[in-house]
Enzyme design. Sequence first.
Site, PDB file in Angstrom:
ATOM      1  N   HIS A  69       0.836  -1.207   0.000  1.00 28.41           N
ATOM      2  CA  HIS A  69       0.000   0.000   0.000  1.00 28.41           C
ATOM      3  C   HIS A  69       0.872   1.259   0.000  1.00 28.41           C
ATOM      4  O   HIS A  69       0.592   2.236  -0.700  1.00 28.41           O
ATOM      5  CB  HIS A  69      -0.910  -0.032   1.231  1.00 28.41           C
ATOM      6  CG  HIS A  69      -1.676   1.216   1.472  1.00 28.41           C
ATOM      7  ND1 HIS A  69      -1.294   2.157   2.408  1.00 28.41           N
ATOM      8  CD2 HIS A  69      -2.812   1.694   0.901  1.00 28.41           C
ATOM      9  CE1 HIS A  69      -2.162   3.152   2.408  1.00 28.41           C
ATOM     10  NE2 HIS A  69      -3.090   2.903   1.512  1.00 28.41           N
ATOM     11  N   GLU A  72       2.269   1.840  -3.428  1.00 28.32           N
ATOM     12  CA  GLU A  72       1.238   2.420  -4.311  1.00 28.32           C
ATOM     13  C   GLU A  72       1.192   3.940  -4.149  1.00 28.32           C
ATOM     14  O   GLU A  72       1.155   4.690  -5.130  1.00 28.32           O
ATOM     15  CB  GLU A  72      -0.122   1.809  -3.983  1.00 28.32           C
ATOM     16  CG  GLU A  72      -1.288   2.415  -4.735  1.00 28.32           C
ATOM     17  CD  GLU A  72      -2.489   2.683  -3.852  1.00 28.32           C
ATOM     18  OE1 GLU A  72      -3.013   3.815  -3.893  1.00 28.32           O
ATOM     19  OE2 GLU A  72      -2.901   1.763  -3.119  1.00 28.32           O
ATOM     20  N   HIS A  73       1.205   4.415  -2.898  1.00 29.86           N
ATOM     21  CA  HIS A  73       1.202   5.852  -2.644  1.00 29.86           C
ATOM     22  C   HIS A  73       2.419   6.530  -3.261  1.00 29.86           C
ATOM     23  O   HIS A  73       2.308   7.593  -3.882  1.00 29.86           O
ATOM     24  CB  HIS A  73       1.199   6.114  -1.130  1.00 29.86           C
ATOM     25  CG  HIS A  73      -0.163   6.143  -0.516  1.00 29.86           C
ATOM     26  ND1 HIS A  73      -0.624   7.200   0.219  1.00 29.86           N
ATOM     27  CD2 HIS A  73      -1.171   5.234  -0.532  1.00 29.86           C
ATOM     28  CE1 HIS A  73      -1.858   6.961   0.639  1.00 29.86           C
ATOM     29  NE2 HIS A  73      -2.206   5.762   0.200  1.00 29.86           N
ATOM     30  N   GLU A 145      -3.914   8.003   7.936  1.00 27.37           N
ATOM     31  CA  GLU A 145      -4.906   7.149   7.286  1.00 27.37           C
ATOM     32  C   GLU A 145      -5.199   5.915   8.140  1.00 27.37           C
ATOM     33  O   GLU A 145      -6.359   5.524   8.312  1.00 27.37           O
ATOM     34  CB  GLU A 145      -4.385   6.728   5.911  1.00 27.37           C
ATOM     35  CG  GLU A 145      -5.365   5.898   5.104  1.00 27.37           C
ATOM     36  CD  GLU A 145      -4.812   5.506   3.737  1.00 27.37           C
ATOM     37  OE1 GLU A 145      -5.281   4.499   3.188  1.00 27.37           O
ATOM     38  OE2 GLU A 145      -3.903   6.206   3.220  1.00 27.37           O
TER      39      GLU A 145
END
Length: 429
Positions: A69, A72-73, A145
Amino acid sequence: MKLNHIKNNITGEEMYYGKHSSGLGVYIIPKEDYSKTYAIFGTRYGSVDSKFVVPGETEATEVPDGIAHYLEHKMFDQPDGSNVFDKFSKYGGNANAFTSFNITAYLFSATANVEENLAALMDYVQSPYFTDESVQKEQGIIGQEIRMYDDSGNWKLFFNFLNCLYQNHPVKKEIAGTVESISYITPEYLYKCYNTFYNLSNMSIVVVGKADAEKIAKVIEDGVKKNEPFEEEIKKIYPEEPKEIAKDYAEQSLSVAMPLFMMGFKDTDTGYGGKELLKKSIEMNILLKMLFGKSSKLYKELYEKGLINNRFSLEYTMQPSYGYSSIDGESSDPKAVYDAVMGEVERVRKDGLDQDAFERMKKVMWGEYIRSQNDVEDYATTFMQLLFMDIDYFNYYDVYKTVTFEDVEKRFNEHFVKERSALSVINPV
């Protein structure tokens, strides 16, 4: 790159497909009557893939949880400091990305300038740029997040449920990791994961909608930056998972309007993909609709008693290394719903499944497949998700037609075992 052409005589759909010399899979499903085109560029890499052996190496690599993840960012950071989203805005494209347990994907939708948007997509996904400063900055953003999800009732409901079912498998871990785990992520880790899982032989592009197959293929051909496919598969290492569940109940209090519940059964029939896995998925979804769907006897009883409302859903989730069925919704008495579900399972075990209901629900499954082709985003995403399980979604009917009532009976007896069931509840504070 040579494109092959196939037409499905049952649905009328057409597809152009091929494999680039880099190993990149290309799948183009044109829909000339549509105004929108959706493209997805994905890799067989998700949050569960934190331990692996790189092709050509002998030692296993283990990386911090949440790195897929995180990567991906970071892919949106460009070496020249430009903003990826500005490029898509210039061409009228709407870009996004997502990381799941098993896939990382980058995508866009557009009604014009499809080739230009596709070129921009290919460019930034093949342009990694990680520095100590940018990685450290991202830790604060993703940390926020993660803390935000800690307050989400539906999110905690889901992962509490998975932590009931699984003792060791990393599917029980949250996709973004923890604030602590991401603190160990470095540019070196990111480059290691990128160079392993973003090798084009581990990736595919799916384009659905208004598109010229030859033009799309040329953009892809011109956009490939690296042409060194792995000669062997990436070896992903998962811990051994026992058949027994970890626990049968989890409860937590959060800011929700009324109690949330998720219950279901752990699937122990795992370890394969392809047609066999697709057939199991069809069988399981037919069963869930027969037993607990909105036309079932149980659903009507629960609804009339006020134990459930319209927020009630069923799902079978599958991967080669894990699988589970789930039922979720809102209820003033989640345990009563759980008991009613278990009671219905035992009644059916005694009285048998209804063959007429099987025939109806099998037709419903076919209708859902046909409808999925009308939504270019849903079609492309599902196509890629199944592709990475070695499932041919385009020729779904070939497997669908082989499903029999006897198959579903066998699946019922194997899957719906109370000892492998669990209930997760989120209560209002």
